[in-house]
Motif scaffolding. Structure first.
Motif, PDB file in Angstrom:
ATOM      1  N   ALA A   6      -2.155  32.969  19.232  1.00  0.00           N
ATOM      2  CA  ALA A   6      -3.062  31.836  19.139  1.00  0.00           C
ATOM      3  C   ALA A   6      -4.475  32.285  18.817  1.00  0.00           C
ATOM      4  N   VAL A   7      -4.936  33.358  19.477  1.00  0.00           N
ATOM      5  CA  VAL A   7      -6.292  33.836  19.216  1.00  0.00           C
ATOM      6  C   VAL A   7      -6.427  34.324  17.787  1.00  0.00           C
ATOM      7  N   ALA A   8      -5.403  35.077  17.310  1.00  0.00           N
ATOM      8  CA  ALA A   8      -5.460  35.577  15.934  1.00  0.00           C
ATOM      9  C   ALA A   8      -5.504  34.430  14.935  1.00  0.00           C
ATOM     10  N   GLN A   9      -4.916  33.277  15.322  1.00  0.00           N
ATOM     11  CA  GLN A   9      -4.917  32.132  14.423  1.00  0.00           C
ATOM     12  C   GLN A   9      -6.124  31.229  14.631  1.00  0.00           C
ATOM     13  N   GLY A  10      -7.015  31.606  15.570  1.00  0.00           N
ATOM     14  CA  GLY A  10      -8.217  30.829  15.788  1.00  0.00           C
ATOM     15  C   GLY A  10      -8.101  29.785  16.871  1.00  0.00           C
ATOM     16  N   THR A  11      -6.941  29.658  17.530  1.00  0.00           N
ATOM     17  CA  THR A  11      -6.790  28.725  18.632  1.00  0.00           C
ATOM     18  C   THR A  11      -7.607  29.228  19.817  1.00  0.00           C
ATOM     19  N   GLN A  12      -8.171  28.334  20.606  1.00  0.00           N
ATOM     20  CA  GLN A  12      -9.067  28.719  21.669  1.00  0.00           C
ATOM     21  C   GLN A  12      -8.404  28.633  23.039  1.00  0.00           C
ATOM     22  N   PRO A  13      -7.830  29.721  23.564  1.00  0.00           N
ATOM     23  CA  PRO A  13      -7.321  29.701  24.923  1.00  0.00           C
ATOM     24  C   PRO A  13      -8.476  29.588  25.901  1.00  0.00           C
ATOM     25  N   GLN A  72     -16.493  34.689  22.988  1.00  0.00           N
ATOM     26  CA  GLN A  72     -17.195  35.911  23.392  1.00  0.00           C
ATOM     27  C   GLN A  72     -17.449  36.818  22.193  1.00  0.00           C
ATOM     28  N   LEU A  73     -16.434  36.957  21.343  1.00  0.00           N
ATOM     29  CA  LEU A  73     -16.608  37.796  20.153  1.00  0.00           C
ATOM     30  C   LEU A  73     -17.674  37.230  19.228  1.00  0.00           C
ATOM     31  N   GLN A  74     -17.709  35.914  19.086  1.00  0.00           N
ATOM     32  CA  GLN A  74     -18.704  35.300  18.213  1.00  0.00           C
ATOM     33  C   GLN A  74     -20.120  35.585  18.720  1.00  0.00           C
ATOM     34  N   LYS A  75     -20.309  35.499  20.039  1.00  0.00           N
ATOM     35  CA  LYS A  75     -21.624  35.811  20.602  1.00  0.00           C
ATOM     36  C   LYS A  75     -22.008  37.257  20.331  1.00  0.00           C
ATOM     37  N   LEU A  76     -21.037  38.150  20.440  1.00  0.00           N
ATOM     38  CA  LEU A  76     -21.309  39.569  20.184  1.00  0.00           C
ATOM     39  C   LEU A  76     -21.646  39.817  18.722  1.00  0.00           C
ATOM     40  N   VAL A  77     -20.942  39.134  17.828  1.00  0.00           N
ATOM     41  CA  VAL A  77     -21.213  39.292  16.400  1.00  0.00           C
ATOM     42  C   VAL A  77     -22.622  38.812  16.072  1.00  0.00           C
ATOM     43  N   VAL A  78     -23.029  37.700  16.657  1.00  0.00           N
ATOM     44  CA  VAL A  78     -24.386  37.191  16.425  1.00  0.00           C
ATOM     45  C   VAL A  78     -25.417  38.154  16.995  1.00  0.00           C
ATOM     46  N   ARG A  79     -25.148  38.659  18.197  1.00  0.00           N
ATOM     47  CA  ARG A  79     -26.112  39.533  18.866  1.00  0.00           C
ATOM     48  C   ARG A  79     -26.274  40.866  18.143  1.00  0.00           C
ATOM     49  N   TYR A  80     -25.173  41.389  17.628  1.00  0.00           N
ATOM     50  CA  TYR A  80     -25.209  42.732  17.040  1.00  0.00           C
ATOM     51  C   TYR A  80     -25.032  42.723  15.523  1.00  0.00           C
ATOM     52  N   GLY A  81     -25.217  41.568  14.907  1.00  0.00           N
ATOM     53  CA  GLY A  81     -24.961  41.446  13.482  1.00  0.00           C
ATOM     54  C   GLY A  81     -25.750  42.385  12.599  1.00  0.00           C
ATOM     55  N   ASP A  82     -26.928  42.812  13.045  1.00  0.00           N
ATOM     56  CA  ASP A  82     -27.762  43.704  12.239  1.00  0.00           C
ATOM     57  C   ASP A  82     -27.497  45.175  12.528  1.00  0.00           C
ATOM     58  N   TYR A  83     -26.609  45.466  13.445  1.00  0.00           N
ATOM     59  CA  TYR A  83     -26.321  46.855  13.779  1.00  0.00           C
ATOM     60  C   TYR A  83     -25.416  47.467  12.718  1.00  0.00           C
ATOM     61  N   LEU A  97     -14.287  35.188  12.194  1.00  0.00           N
ATOM     62  CA  LEU A  97     -15.693  35.372  12.536  1.00  0.00           C
ATOM     63  C   LEU A  97     -16.572  35.641  11.327  1.00  0.00           C
ATOM     64  N   GLY A  98     -15.985  35.811  10.155  1.00  0.00           N
ATOM     65  CA  GLY A  98     -16.763  36.061   8.947  1.00  0.00           C
ATOM     66  C   GLY A  98     -17.306  37.468   8.847  1.00  0.00           C
ATOM     67  N   VAL A  99     -16.615  38.445   9.449  1.00  0.00           N
ATOM     68  CA  VAL A  99     -17.017  39.842   9.354  1.00  0.00           C
ATOM     69  C   VAL A  99     -15.821  40.650   8.874  1.00  0.00           C
ATOM     70  N   THR A 100     -16.033  41.902   8.576  1.00  0.00           N
ATOM     71  CA  THR A 100     -14.919  42.752   8.182  1.00  0.00           C
ATOM     72  C   THR A 100     -14.251  43.335   9.423  1.00  0.00           C
ATOM     73  N   ALA A 101     -12.968  43.618   9.308  1.00  0.00           N
ATOM     74  CA  ALA A 101     -12.218  44.128  10.453  1.00  0.00           C
ATOM     75  C   ALA A 101     -12.747  45.489  10.897  1.00  0.00           C
ATOM     76  N   ASP A 102     -13.111  46.343   9.962  1.00  0.00           N
ATOM     77  CA  ASP A 102     -13.573  47.662  10.352  1.00  0.00           C
ATOM     78  C   ASP A 102     -14.969  47.612  10.971  1.00  0.00           C
TER      79      ASP A 102
END
Length: 299
Positions: free
Chosen positions: A63-70, A80-91, A278-283
């Motif tokens: 479900a998470v991989a498909q974007g469903t929100q448990p 949580q991941l989205q918040k981290l991506v926003v916080r560290y997007g420039d790293y 999340l609009g980022v690359t997996a790596d």
């Protein structure tokens, strides 16, 4: 959401076609020697949600991989991941410093000391230190054919990059692998399995003295030259593990199996799914989990 540059993966032009279907199961992998002490189950944090409509939380990774929100305390993993991506997007991932003289005697015995010229010299710090990046690994990968010595050189470069100056055991473990008579066959067959998109088979086939999951998954990531649309191999080391645990994941329960090769392949598929949402690359996401080292809740 803006897509961040690919700082966690191989940067050279890709040419191979994707030869594998994407797995929807989400999980991650423990150490090769049995269940890692880092992999503590969090059943109290992972429970079925009415939004998913299942009675077993084995289906949560899908479900998470498909974007469903448990739902669990603190919000869903994707939130949580989205918040981290926003916080560290420039790293961005930086090159790794290494000390050639620390490695030279170990590599000279195997005719691989020339690999120490990889990367660029440091402009500050101890004299003789060099910097090696994942881009350097990609450049070397693109020059390597099926020659055993070429594959050996790429493997040595991966070990140097993965060790830096902080892992004092890296040179010793690399020498142990170079002394292993299985090396030519292992490097050749695992590279082919990765190129075929069969990451589970690659995991099953990798067996060299001194090299465990944290480093042989680096090898998988370095040799994966498939098209960028494929679910290319990712690194799974202890730092990534800590971050995944902190986000509430338990690999064997998420996968519904204790079979490590399957769990690694599913981890890769899941991270690709999360990154796409999340609009980022997996790596880059893999590198962010490495960078955080379990500190997912810190500002």
């Amino acid at each position: 959401m803006t897509t961040h540059p690919n700082m966690g993966g191989v940067g050279a032009a890709e040419s191979r076609a994707c030869q594998t279907e994407r797995s929807a199961v989400g999980c991650f992998l423990g150490s090769t020697g049995g269940r890692s002490t880092l992999e503590t189950p969090w059943p109290e944090l992972v429970r079925p949600s009415s939004q998913i409509g299942v009675s077993s939380w084995h289906a949560l990774p899908y479900a998470v991989a498909q974007g469903t929100q448990p739902s669990w305390p603190g919000g869903s993993m994707m939130e949580q991941l989205q918040k981290l991506v926003v916080r560290y997007g420039d790293y961005r991932q930086k090159p790794v410093r290494f000390r050639p003289e620390t490695w030279r005697s170990r590599l000279e015995l195997h005719g691989a000391a020339h690999v120490l010229s990889i990367g660029v010299g440091c402009v500050n710090g101890p004299s003789g230190d060099r910097l090696i990046s994942r881009g350097d690994l990609a450049d070397l990968r693109d020059r390597v054919d099926d020659d055993p010595d070429g594959l050996r050189d790429l493997f040595v470069a991966v070990m140097i990059w993965g060790s830096g100056t902080t892992n004092g055991r890296g040179p010793r473990y690399t020498e142990a692998a170079l002394s292993d008579t299985r090396m030519p066959a292992v490097l050749r067959t695992t590279r082919q399995a990765v190129r075929d998109g069969d990451l589970s088979r690659a995991y099953e086939q990798f067996a060299l003295s001194g090299v465990r999951r944290s480093f042989f998954t680096k090898w998988f990531a370095a040799v994966d030259d498939r098209d960028a649309t494929c679910e290319r191999a990712l690194i799974l080391d202890d730092r990534v593990f800590r971050s995944l645990n902190a986000l509430g994941w338990s690999s064997w329960k998420a996968a519904g199996t204790r079979r490590w090769p399957t769990r690694y392949a599913a981890y890769v598929s899941s991270v690709h799914g999360w990154a796409s949402s999340l609009g980022v690359t997996a790596d880059w996401l893999e590198w962010l989990l490495f960078h955080l080292n379990g500190r997912v809740g810190e500002p």
